[in-house]
Enzyme design. Structure first.
Site, PDB file in Angstrom:
ATOM      1  N   CYS A 129       0.806  -1.224   0.000  1.00 15.93           N
ATOM      2  CA  CYS A 129       0.000   0.000   0.000  1.00 15.93           C
ATOM      3  C   CYS A 129       0.844   1.281   0.000  1.00 15.93           C
ATOM      4  O   CYS A 129       0.562   2.227  -0.742  1.00 15.93           O
ATOM      5  CB  CYS A 129      -0.948  -0.006   1.188  1.00 15.93           C
ATOM      6  SG  CYS A 129      -0.231  -0.674   2.700  1.00 15.93           S
ATOM      7  N   HIS A 242      -3.076   6.254   4.639  1.00 14.40           N
ATOM      8  CA  HIS A 242      -1.632   6.365   4.900  1.00 14.40           C
ATOM      9  C   HIS A 242      -1.145   7.741   4.424  1.00 14.40           C
ATOM     10  O   HIS A 242      -1.528   8.195   3.342  1.00 14.40           O
ATOM     11  CB  HIS A 242      -0.848   5.311   4.111  1.00 14.40           C
ATOM     12  CG  HIS A 242      -1.032   3.900   4.599  1.00 14.40           C
ATOM     13  ND1 HIS A 242      -1.756   3.557   5.715  1.00 14.40           N
ATOM     14  CD2 HIS A 242      -0.541   2.734   4.091  1.00 14.40           C
ATOM     15  CE1 HIS A 242      -1.712   2.247   5.883  1.00 14.40           C
ATOM     16  NE2 HIS A 242      -0.992   1.719   4.917  1.00 14.40           N
TER      17      HIS A 242
HETATM   18  N1  LIG Z   1      -5.114  -3.769   4.877  1.00 11.79           N
HETATM   19  C1  LIG Z   1      -4.363  -3.205   3.928  1.00 11.79           C
HETATM   20  O1  LIG Z   1      -4.263  -1.972   3.784  1.00 11.79           O
HETATM   21  C2  LIG Z   1      -3.605  -4.072   2.996  1.00 11.79           C
HETATM   22  C3  LIG Z   1      -2.996  -3.485   1.912  1.00 11.79           C
HETATM   23  C4  LIG Z   1      -2.315  -4.285   1.019  1.00 11.79           C
HETATM   24  C5  LIG Z   1      -2.248  -5.620   1.242  1.00 11.79           C
HETATM   25  N2  LIG Z   1      -2.851  -6.181   2.306  1.00 11.79           N
HETATM   26  C6  LIG Z   1      -2.737  -7.623   2.474  1.00 11.79           C
HETATM   27  O2  LIG Z   1      -4.010  -8.246   2.366  1.00 11.79           O
HETATM   28  C7  LIG Z   1      -4.067  -9.381   3.202  1.00 11.79           C
HETATM   29  C8  LIG Z   1      -5.285  -9.320   4.115  1.00 11.79           C
HETATM   30  O3  LIG Z   1      -5.322  -8.102   4.795  1.00 11.79           O
HETATM   31  P1  LIG Z   1      -6.611  -7.620   5.580  1.00 11.79           P
HETATM   32  O4  LIG Z   1      -6.275  -6.271   6.037  1.00 11.79           O
HETATM   33  O5  LIG Z   1      -7.851  -7.814   4.776  1.00 11.79           O
HETATM   34  O6  LIG Z   1      -6.624  -8.651   6.842  1.00 11.79           O
HETATM   35  P2  LIG Z   1      -7.833  -9.097   7.781  1.00 11.79           P
HETATM   36  O7  LIG Z   1      -8.832  -8.024   7.944  1.00 11.79           O
HETATM   37  O8  LIG Z   1      -7.168  -9.640   9.003  1.00 11.79           O
HETATM   38  O9  LIG Z   1      -8.524 -10.307   6.980  1.00 11.79           O
HETATM   39  C9  LIG Z   1      -7.886 -11.520   6.758  1.00 11.79           C
HETATM   40  C10 LIG Z   1      -8.699 -12.366   5.800  1.00 11.79           C
HETATM   41  O10 LIG Z   1      -7.958 -13.550   5.523  1.00 11.79           O
HETATM   42  C11 LIG Z   1      -8.825 -14.660   5.752  1.00 11.79           C
HETATM   43  N3  LIG Z   1      -8.102 -15.858   6.175  1.00 11.79           N
HETATM   44  C12 LIG Z   1      -7.367 -16.034   7.289  1.00 11.79           C
HETATM   45  N4  LIG Z   1      -6.912 -17.302   7.359  1.00 11.79           N
HETATM   46  C13 LIG Z   1      -7.367 -17.932   6.252  1.00 11.79           C
HETATM   47  C14 LIG Z   1      -7.259 -19.250   5.757  1.00 11.79           C
HETATM   48  N5  LIG Z   1      -6.586 -20.195   6.420  1.00 11.79           N
HETATM   49  N6  LIG Z   1      -7.861 -19.553   4.570  1.00 11.79           N
HETATM   50  C15 LIG Z   1      -8.558 -18.631   3.899  1.00 11.79           C
HETATM   51  N7  LIG Z   1      -8.720 -17.360   4.332  1.00 11.79           N
HETATM   52  C16 LIG Z   1      -8.131 -17.009   5.491  1.00 11.79           C
HETATM   53  C17 LIG Z   1      -9.748 -14.207   6.861  1.00 11.79           C
HETATM   54  O11 LIG Z   1     -10.870 -15.049   6.914  1.00 11.79           O
HETATM   55  P3  LIG Z   1     -11.633 -15.357   8.305  1.00 11.79           P
HETATM   56  O12 LIG Z   1     -12.638 -14.258   8.469  1.00 11.79           O
HETATM   57  O13 LIG Z   1     -12.278 -16.679   8.051  1.00 11.79           O
HETATM   58  O14 LIG Z   1     -10.611 -15.402   9.391  1.00 11.79           O
HETATM   59  C18 LIG Z   1     -10.052 -12.795   6.384  1.00 11.79           C
HETATM   60  O15 LIG Z   1     -11.016 -12.830   5.359  1.00 11.79           O
HETATM   61  C19 LIG Z   1      -2.712  -9.423   3.910  1.00 11.79           C
HETATM   62  O16 LIG Z   1      -1.854 -10.246   3.142  1.00 11.79           O
HETATM   63  C20 LIG Z   1      -2.229  -8.014   3.849  1.00 11.79           C
HETATM   64  O17 LIG Z   1      -0.847  -7.921   3.920  1.00 11.79           O
HETATM   65  C21 LIG Z   1      -3.535  -5.451   3.192  1.00 11.79           C
END
Ligand SMILES: NC(=O)c1ccc[n+]([C@@H]2O[C@H](COP(=O)([O-])OP(=O)(O)OC[C@H]3O[C@@H](n4cnc5c(N)ncnc54)[C@H](OP(=O)(O)O)[C@@H]3O)[C@@H](O)[C@H]2O)c1
Length: 343
Positions: A129, A242
């Protein structure tokens, strides 16, 4: 074809929820949508275009018949399931850092290096990001006056860590205001009313992995291996948006007015730069928007070829979901999806 068969892996997460909103808002051509997450969320109901969709556990069979798989469930999940999805015939657009620096995987910001998409072998990586918003502001300038060095400090919102971190800031803020003790779980220290100069793990060179992502990813996206970059990344008690203070050294002098002129024409960038009326980008007003906002453009008095600027974007939209969906849109526009292009 009326639309594409889309799967969202991590549909219940912060980025997954934003995927759903962005797909709806941009009327992305969808024939069917699969909402995938962990077994914890299987059976939950989400909505897409006013229709209820049941969340399913992600399994190797989840990707049969899928055209586009949007991944945002963390690096381990991407590492395991992305190759399976690609093998099943889907184009994977991955939000994690699993494949970003893999030479066989394009790392794409569509306004900057759309041609790189064509080289994909089934997986396309969405950049970090903080990197996305920085290159969006710098590349339009770099094209006319080569950038030699970048020094950046970031002020990153907690939504960048995921939903647990948003909960942690909310809880701790209430506890502090009520005079109660706080207990950190997601971060190593209290995040409410605090600033933490630690994002991701520390590396042997004393930078954090987040800081190093900004170095490597910027060079890969801008095709500029020679740019010197030093980043300091800090987590701040902000929910969404950010902010970045960026010092840029060009090959030749660039006036603030020329930078403003170039950025005013740059797609996806919006200038907010009038100090006389305290107009500059702010994180709270960036939330829910698609642009990368740039302001406080001024000469760097410490270097004849230097400029300084302040850059803000919604980390869940342009920093994650929007950029990924723009990659898919770019592929559709160029006829690179489902017609053999790039595979
Ligand atoms: N937030 C940002 O600004 C941002 C920006 C760029 C990239 N990212 C990347 O995007 C990813 C997720 O970020 P987020 O902010 O959305 O995190 P989050 O809110 O913690 O959500 C995590 C997601 O992953 C799922 N998950 C966890 N364990 C899993 C499994 N074993 N199999 C399938 N799904 C699973 C969760 O499902 P459950 O509900 O079932 O637990 C939930 O849908 C990360 O890799 C992060 O680095 C985030």
């Amino acid at each position: 074809m009326n639309g594409y068969k889309v799967a969202i892996v991590g549909a219940t997460g912060m980025v997954g929820q934003e995927f759903i909103k962005v797909l709806e808002q941009r009327s992305f051509p969808i024939e069917s949508i699969e909402m995938l997450a962990s077994d914890r969320s299987a059976g939950k109901k989400l909505f897409f275009s006013h229709r209820e969709v049941e969340v399913k556990e992600t399994t190797p069979e989840s990707f049969k018949g899928i055209d586009i798989a949007l991944f945002s469930a963390g690096t381990d999940i991407s590492r395991y399931f992305s190759p399976i999805a690609a093998q099943s015939g889907a184009v994977v657009i991955d939000n994690s850092s699993a494949f970003r620096m893999d030479p066989k995987v394009p790392l794409v910001v569509p306004e900057i290096n759309p041609e790189d998409i064509k080289k994909h072998k089934g997986i396309i990586a969405n950049p970090n990001c903080s990197t996305i918003q920085m290159v969006m502001a710098l590349y339009p300038l770099h094209r006319v006056n080569t950038i030699k060095r970048i020094v950046v400090t970031t002020f990153q919102a907690v939504s960048g860590t995921g939903s647990a971190a948003v909960g942690e800031l909310t809880t701790q803020a209430k506890q502090v205001l009520n005079g109660q003790a706080t207990a950190p779980h997601v971060y190593p220290h209290q995040i409410a009313f605090n600033v933490l100069p630690e994002i991701d793990v520390f590396l042997d060179n004393a930078y954090t992995k987040e800081e190093w992502k900004m170095v490597e990813e910027t060079r890969k996206i801008m095709h500029a291996d020679d740019i010197a970059i030093s980043a300091t990344c800090a987590r701040v008690p902000v929910f969404i948006g950010h902010s970045e203070a960026i010092n840029i050294e060009f090959s030749h002098p660039m006036s603030p007015d020329e930078a403003r002129r170039l950025l005013a024409q740059a797609p996806g960038v919006k200038l907010l730069d009038d100090p006389a009326i305290s107009l500059y980008p702010q994180s709270w007003s960036s939330a829910g928007t698609d642009e990368v906002f740039v302001g406080r453009i001024r000469r760097d008095v410490s270097h004849p070829n230097g400029l300084v600027m302040w850059v803000v974007a919604d980390n869940l939209r342009k920093g994650a979901a929007l950029n990924a969906i723009q990659i898919a849109e770019e592929m559709i526009k160029r006829g690179w999806l489902n017609n053999g292009g790039g595979r």
